[in-house]
Design an enzyme around this catalytic site. Structure first.
Site, PDB file in Angstrom:
ATOM      1  N   LYS A  49       0.838  -1.197   0.000  1.00 51.25           N
ATOM      2  CA  LYS A  49       0.000   0.000   0.000  1.00 51.25           C
ATOM      3  C   LYS A  49       0.879   1.255   0.000  1.00 51.25           C
ATOM      4  O   LYS A  49       2.075   1.175   0.305  1.00 51.25           O
ATOM      5  CB  LYS A  49      -0.917  -0.013   1.225  1.00 51.25           C
ATOM      6  CG  LYS A  49      -0.184   0.008   2.560  1.00 51.25           C
ATOM      7  CD  LYS A  49      -1.127  -0.267   3.733  1.00 51.25           C
ATOM      8  CE  LYS A  49      -0.368  -0.294   5.051  1.00 51.25           C
ATOM      9  NZ  LYS A  49      -1.216  -0.754   6.169  1.00 51.25           N
ATOM     10  N   TYR A 282      16.481  30.998   5.117  1.00 49.81           N
ATOM     11  CA  TYR A 282      15.350  31.789   5.620  1.00 49.81           C
ATOM     12  C   TYR A 282      15.416  31.942   7.136  1.00 49.81           C
ATOM     13  O   TYR A 282      15.628  30.968   7.861  1.00 49.81           O
ATOM     14  CB  TYR A 282      14.026  31.100   5.272  1.00 49.81           C
ATOM     15  CG  TYR A 282      13.726  31.071   3.791  1.00 49.81           C
ATOM     16  CD1 TYR A 282      13.654  32.234   3.034  1.00 49.81           C
ATOM     17  CD2 TYR A 282      13.490  29.855   3.160  1.00 49.81           C
ATOM     18  CE1 TYR A 282      13.358  32.190   1.681  1.00 49.81           C
ATOM     19  CE2 TYR A 282      13.192  29.793   1.807  1.00 49.81           C
ATOM     20  CZ  TYR A 282      13.128  30.966   1.076  1.00 49.81           C
ATOM     21  OH  TYR A 282      12.843  30.919  -0.259  1.00 49.81           O
TER      22      TYR A 282
HETATM   23  C1  LIG Z   1      -0.422  -1.737   6.849  1.00 49.09           C
HETATM   24  C2  LIG Z   1      -0.978  -3.021   7.319  1.00 49.09           C
HETATM   25  C3  LIG Z   1      -0.142  -4.142   7.519  1.00 49.09           C
HETATM   26  C4  LIG Z   1       1.367  -4.063   7.438  1.00 49.09           C
HETATM   27  O1  LIG Z   1       1.901  -3.477   8.613  1.00 49.09           O
HETATM   28  P1  LIG Z   1       3.480  -3.479   8.921  1.00 49.09           P
HETATM   29  O2  LIG Z   1       3.564  -3.083  10.349  1.00 49.09           O
HETATM   30  O3  LIG Z   1       4.099  -2.470   8.013  1.00 49.09           O
HETATM   31  O4  LIG Z   1       3.969  -4.859   8.655  1.00 49.09           O
HETATM   32  C5  LIG Z   1      -0.753  -5.349   7.824  1.00 49.09           C
HETATM   33  N1  LIG Z   1      -2.097  -5.449   7.958  1.00 49.09           N
HETATM   34  C6  LIG Z   1      -2.923  -4.384   7.799  1.00 49.09           C
HETATM   35  C7  LIG Z   1      -4.398  -4.569   7.973  1.00 49.09           C
HETATM   36  C8  LIG Z   1      -2.394  -3.147   7.496  1.00 49.09           C
HETATM   37  O5  LIG Z   1      -3.215  -2.091   7.373  1.00 49.09           O
END
Ligand SMILES: *Cc1c(COP(=O)(O)O)cnc(C)c1O
Length: 408
Positions: A49, A282
């Protein structure tokens, strides 16, 4: 085609100003390391994702699938469609909630697999899918995260409802952990108990060791839980962070050897000498207290270098740590390079990554900012080209696939 095979001229242009380097050898290595923790019954879902935590979803997905991951996890439907349009055929679970008729059509059309969070959502899906199809769906239980899902105490009603809907097929029943990276395992074990008792109440056996037990699959573990112990693995683990080579918590550092995948690099665009008392950038948040050699570097907060790191971060130049000075600006930063002899315009500096014996990790920025490495990885903007380096590893196909191929 993977981008490490890109023509030299394109690669050169990508490295003109500032860029994110994605090490596909390290990515493959991490997948192999994670697989070595799993029993043969447990599959690996690579969570890609948010553009694969900023690494570039398509290249990452192709590489992790070659290395032995068999599932992909995304947050949104467009993220899933991007992978399908790139020709990726692996099962893709959409971890976020989806509701509208348009979303359901897209899920069916692109063969994505939705998460069902409530009985109401199940009815909407069943209605929209029509009687022709049998759509694989994943039931989400809330076992203590208080985010998506139906309470584990109402699991049986939810599961039985979906089982009665002829056009939905339960591909998995899963949940998500709230404190898996905490050294204190109390809440983690409580959630695990809630998960297992809900599954038993539904008539499932989440700990079946039969190699290919019938659906549904069961999964609970994120990266931290995957490293914690194998009782949390069930049929599938959903790992994000550790794929990318970072550890979710210090106490889990010794479970497996991982290599950071992402590096952030930029070029020196000008070098100059400033007299004592000269203000830099800045607001003059830095005043030279001596004659100072500075380098201007072409990267800034519009590329994802947080402005709150101004006067706090260090950057690697020729294998040495040098301080960033003055306010970080939208497109540029300044470094005190007084200790680097005759630094040239065009030389490459490393903001995150390894140079000689020195290393700066996303975790180091996270500690300076009071946040977590996940947020740092996701913060690099698309203005930074993603440049693949390193040769990915191709796993041997599993035995079953070999058989299928030889029979074909
Ligand atoms: C993002 C997510 C993961 C992965 O999490 P990590 O801590 O990066 O391994 C697993 N399950 C769900 C439902 C998530 O939203």
């Amino acid at each position: 085609m993977l981008s490490w095979e890109q023509s030299p001229s394109v690669a050169l242009m990508q490295r003109e100003r500032a860029w994110v380097e994605v090490d596909l050898a390290a990515l493959s290595y991490n997948v192999q390391q994670i697989l070595s923790l799993l029993s043969p019954q447990t599959a690996l879902m690579a969570v890609v994702k948010a553009d694969a935590y900023g690494h570039g979803a398509i290249t990452v997905a192709q590489t992790v699938l070659q290395a032995g991951a068999t599932w992909l996890g995304v947050a949104t439907i467009p993220e899933g469609i991007e992978l399908r349009e790139a020709g990726i055929e692996a099962p893709i679970l959409v971890l976020g909630a989806t509701h509208t008729a348009e979303q359901i059509r897209a899920i069916a059309q692109w063969q994505l697999q939705p998460t069902l969070c409530t009985p109401k959502q199940a009815l909407v899906f069943s209605e929209a899918v029509g009687s022709r199809a049998s759509l694989p769906v994943h039931i989400k239980l809330d076992t203590g995260m208080s985010r998506l899902g139906t309470s584990w105490q109402q699991a049986t009603e939810f599961v039985q409802l979906v089982q009665r809907l002829p056009n939905l097929a339960i591909a998995s029943v899963y949940s998500h952990l709230a404190t898996a990276d905490d050294p204190d395992p109390t809440v983690l074990r409580q959630q695990q108990q809630h998960y297992e008792s809900a599954l038993h109440a539904c008539g499932f056996n989440p700990n079946s060791t039969a190699p290919a037990h019938p659906l549904p699959h069961f999964h609970l573990a994120n990266s931290a839980a995957t490293l914690t112990d194998s009782s949390l693995h069930y049929d599938l683990v959903r790992t994000g962070l550790i794929i990318y080579g970072l550890y979710p918590a210090d106490h889990l550092n010794d479970r497996v050897n991982l290599k950071p995948v992402l590096q952030v690099k930029a070029r020196v665009t000008q070098v100059k000498t400033l007299q004592p008392g000269t203000g830099v950038s800045y607001g003059y948040k830095f005043i030279c207290d001596r004659e100072t050699q500075i380098a201007v570097v072409g990267i800034g907060y519009a590329d994802g270098v947080p402005r709150n790191l101004s006067n706090k971060m260090t950057v690697l130049v020729r294998g040495q740590r040098v301080p960033q000075i003055g306010a970080i600006t939208m497109d540029q930063i300044m470094l005190d390079v007084s200790k680097i002899p005759a630094l040239q315009e065009g030389e490459v500096v490393t903001l995150i990554g390894q140079d000689g014996n020195e290393q700066i990790l996303a975790d180091d920025w996270a500690k300076l900012l009071g946040t977590i490495s996940w947020e740092i990885l996701c913060s690099f903007k698309h203005r930074l080209p993603r440049v693949s380096v390193g040769k990915p590893y191709r796993a041997k196909p599993p035995i079953s696939e070999v058989h299928r191929q030889s029979r074909a």
